[in-house]
Design a protein around this motif. Sequence first.
Motif, PDB file in Angstrom:
ATOM      1  N   UNK A   1      84.025 -46.343  26.450  1.00 38.82           N
ATOM      2  CA  UNK A   1      83.883 -45.097  27.191  1.00 38.82           C
ATOM      3  C   UNK A   1      84.897 -45.091  28.329  1.00 38.82           C
ATOM      4  N   UNK A   2      85.260 -43.900  28.780  1.00 42.87           N
ATOM      5  CA  UNK A   2      86.154 -43.752  29.924  1.00 42.87           C
ATOM      6  C   UNK A   2      85.359 -43.234  31.112  1.00 42.87           C
ATOM      7  N   UNK A   3      85.512 -43.904  32.243  1.00 45.15           N
ATOM      8  CA  UNK A   3      84.818 -43.532  33.476  1.00 45.15           C
ATOM      9  C   UNK A   3      85.832 -42.907  34.432  1.00 45.15           C
ATOM     10  N   UNK A   4      85.580 -41.657  34.832  1.00 48.94           N
ATOM     11  CA  UNK A   4      86.515 -40.914  35.675  1.00 48.94           C
ATOM     12  C   UNK A   4      85.927 -40.694  37.074  1.00 48.94           C
ATOM     13  N   UNK A   5      86.818 -40.638  38.066  1.00 48.01           N
ATOM     14  CA  UNK A   5      86.408 -40.242  39.409  1.00 48.01           C
ATOM     15  C   UNK A   5      85.860 -41.342  40.285  1.00 48.01           C
ATOM     16  N   UNK A   6      86.088 -42.598  39.930  1.00 47.94           N
ATOM     17  CA  UNK A   6      85.592 -43.715  40.744  1.00 47.94           C
ATOM     18  C   UNK A   6      86.578 -43.962  41.877  1.00 47.94           C
ATOM     19  N   UNK A   7      86.126 -43.754  43.113  1.00 49.32           N
ATOM     20  CA  UNK A   7      86.975 -43.931  44.292  1.00 49.32           C
ATOM     21  C   UNK A   7      86.569 -45.220  45.002  1.00 49.32           C
ATOM     22  N   UNK A   8      87.281 -46.282  44.727  1.00 51.42           N
ATOM     23  CA  UNK A   8      87.034 -47.570  45.367  1.00 51.42           C
ATOM     24  C   UNK A   8      88.376 -48.122  45.817  1.00 51.42           C
ATOM     25  N   UNK A   9      88.520 -48.320  47.127  1.00 51.05           N
ATOM     26  CA  UNK A   9      89.794 -48.813  47.650  1.00 51.05           C
ATOM     27  C   UNK A   9      90.019 -50.276  47.267  1.00 51.05           C
ATOM     28  N   UNK A  10      89.044 -51.099  47.592  1.00 53.94           N
ATOM     29  CA  UNK A  10      89.150 -52.526  47.273  1.00 53.94           C
ATOM     30  C   UNK A  10      88.120 -52.836  46.196  1.00 53.94           C
ATOM     31  N   UNK A  11      88.555 -52.757  44.939  1.00 48.90           N
ATOM     32  CA  UNK A  11      87.607 -52.831  43.837  1.00 48.90           C
ATOM     33  C   UNK A  11      87.051 -54.233  43.611  1.00 48.90           C
ATOM     34  N   UNK A  12      87.811 -55.254  43.908  1.00 47.96           N
ATOM     35  CA  UNK A  12      87.350 -56.603  43.625  1.00 47.96           C
ATOM     36  C   UNK A  12      87.198 -56.785  42.127  1.00 47.96           C
ATOM     37  N   UNK A  13      86.018 -57.202  41.709  1.00 49.96           N
ATOM     38  CA  UNK A  13      85.733 -57.351  40.286  1.00 49.96           C
ATOM     39  C   UNK A  13      85.349 -55.980  39.734  1.00 49.96           C
ATOM     40  N   UNK A  14      86.245 -55.375  38.964  1.00 50.64           N
ATOM     41  CA  UNK A  14      86.028 -54.015  38.475  1.00 50.64           C
ATOM     42  C   UNK A  14      84.816 -53.935  37.557  1.00 50.64           C
ATOM     43  N   UNK A  15      84.582 -54.972  36.778  1.00 48.42           N
ATOM     44  CA  UNK A  15      83.431 -54.969  35.871  1.00 48.42           C
ATOM     45  C   UNK A  15      82.121 -54.895  36.652  1.00 48.42           C
ATOM     46  N   UNK A  16      82.039 -55.635  37.755  1.00 49.34           N
ATOM     47  CA  UNK A  16      80.834 -55.607  38.588  1.00 49.34           C
ATOM     48  C   UNK A  16      80.646 -54.237  39.223  1.00 49.34           C
ATOM     49  N   UNK A  17      81.741 -53.629  39.680  1.00 48.14           N
ATOM     50  CA  UNK A  17      81.671 -52.297  40.277  1.00 48.14           C
ATOM     51  C   UNK A  17      81.176 -51.276  39.262  1.00 48.14           C
ATOM     52  N   UNK A  18      81.717 -51.320  38.052  1.00 49.98           N
ATOM     53  CA  UNK A  18      81.337 -50.364  37.008  1.00 49.98           C
ATOM     54  C   UNK A  18      79.876 -50.535  36.614  1.00 49.98           C
ATOM     55  N   UNK A  19      79.443 -51.764  36.413  1.00 53.93           N
ATOM     56  CA  UNK A  19      78.048 -51.998  36.027  1.00 53.93           C
ATOM     57  C   UNK A  19      77.094 -51.513  37.115  1.00 53.93           C
ATOM     58  N   UNK A  20      77.495 -51.670  38.381  1.00 56.47           N
ATOM     59  CA  UNK A  20      76.659 -51.189  39.474  1.00 56.47           C
ATOM     60  C   UNK A  20      76.553 -49.674  39.491  1.00 56.47           C
ATOM     61  N   UNK A  21      77.675 -48.990  39.250  1.00 58.10           N
ATOM     62  CA  UNK A  21      77.664 -47.524  39.229  1.00 58.10           C
ATOM     63  C   UNK A  21      76.792 -47.006  38.090  1.00 58.10           C
ATOM     64  N   UNK A  22      76.942 -47.581  36.911  1.00 57.45           N
ATOM     65  CA  UNK A  22      76.173 -47.122  35.754  1.00 57.45           C
ATOM     66  C   UNK A  22      74.682 -47.374  35.942  1.00 57.45           C
ATOM     67  N   UNK A  23      74.342 -48.530  36.490  1.00 49.32           N
ATOM     68  CA  UNK A  23      72.929 -48.863  36.688  1.00 49.32           C
ATOM     69  C   UNK A  23      72.298 -47.978  37.750  1.00 49.32           C
ATOM     70  N   UNK A  24      73.020 -47.752  38.847  1.00 52.44           N
ATOM     71  CA  UNK A  24      72.462 -46.990  39.963  1.00 52.44           C
ATOM     72  C   UNK A  24      72.365 -45.502  39.655  1.00 52.44           C
ATOM     73  N   UNK A  25      73.409 -44.937  39.078  1.00 55.83           N
ATOM     74  CA  UNK A  25      73.449 -43.485  38.895  1.00 55.83           C
ATOM     75  C   UNK A  25      72.796 -43.027  37.596  1.00 55.83           C
ATOM     76  N   UNK A  26      72.896 -43.825  36.544  1.00 55.16           N
ATOM     77  CA  UNK A  26      72.332 -43.415  35.251  1.00 55.16           C
ATOM     78  C   UNK A  26      70.929 -43.966  35.019  1.00 55.16           C
ATOM     79  N   UNK A  27      70.514 -44.893  35.873  1.00 56.90           N
ATOM     80  CA  UNK A  27      69.213 -45.547  35.702  1.00 56.90           C
ATOM     81  C   UNK A  27      69.128 -46.274  34.359  1.00 56.90           C
ATOM     82  N   UNK A  28      70.277 -46.755  33.907  1.00 57.48           N
ATOM     83  CA  UNK A  28      70.341 -47.554  32.685  1.00 57.48           C
ATOM     84  C   UNK A  28      70.755 -48.966  33.082  1.00 57.48           C
ATOM     85  N   UNK A  29      69.933 -49.967  32.810  1.00 55.65           N
ATOM     86  CA  UNK A  29      70.281 -51.335  33.216  1.00 55.65           C
ATOM     87  C   UNK A  29      71.507 -51.851  32.462  1.00 55.65           C
ATOM     88  N   UNK A  30      72.626 -51.933  33.178  1.00 55.00           N
ATOM     89  CA  UNK A  30      73.868 -52.437  32.595  1.00 55.00           C
ATOM     90  C   UNK A  30      74.352 -53.588  33.468  1.00 55.00           C
TER      91      UNK A  30
END
Length: 240
Positions: A69-98
């Motif tokens: 899937x493609x995730x658009x509109x993520x505004x993170x200046x210092x992303x660090x571990x991108x996988x951790x950032x993405x999993x956090x966004x999906x879990x928090x906003x979609x309420x799907x445990x990822x």
Amino acid sequence: MAHFDTRMAAFQSNLDKASTAPVTLSTLSSDFAQFKTLMTESLISLQQQVHVLAQQQDRLEMHNRRKILLLHGVRVDDEGDLTTVVSGILTERLKVPVSPDNISRTHRMGGLSQGKLRPILVKFRRTEVRNSVWSAKTALKNSGITLSEFLTKTRHDIFMKARKHFGVTKCWTRNGVVVIIGPDGKRHRVSSIAEVSQLINVLPISAGGVVSISTNTSVALKTSDSAGAGSSRSKRVVKK
């Protein structure tokens, strides 16, 4: 191919015979007509084979993207571990445990461009997790973040043409297939430009900018002529 070789051998045989016999205009005309028919049939056959191969290649490529899937509109200046950032966004906003373990890889797509957010490619380890995330994408509405499928160029062109004619709310994709709500109110699944064009022909637009629908309703569209007519004003003459 065997048919082509047989016909060409017959032409060569006739050509050899013609070298010792007088050639008339009617004979040349007949031979040319047969040769033209043969070439046309051969080209049509080749075009059909190329079309079939292109469709098979597109299906195979889309199958290889089924977990992405493609995730658009993520505004993170210092992303660090991108996988951790993405999993956090999906879990928090979609309420799907990822968890990060559910994601195979993540990376930004495209070249760097100032002021433009590049989409994030997210490949999941299991199709079930990917489908759960995709089914919950409506929770991202009005958040500035969107999800889209990683379509092939062919399917992306089909999707954009459908959206341009039928509207954004009438078109979406599911597992790489473009779904359109047509003028008949039914859902149509299309996988080629020809199929989209056929649906567009069902909804013709008249010269006056009116879309005729099979349910005897019509929707008036704004045209440049009507907009210009409304903005024209007569000049007032001032007497001196």
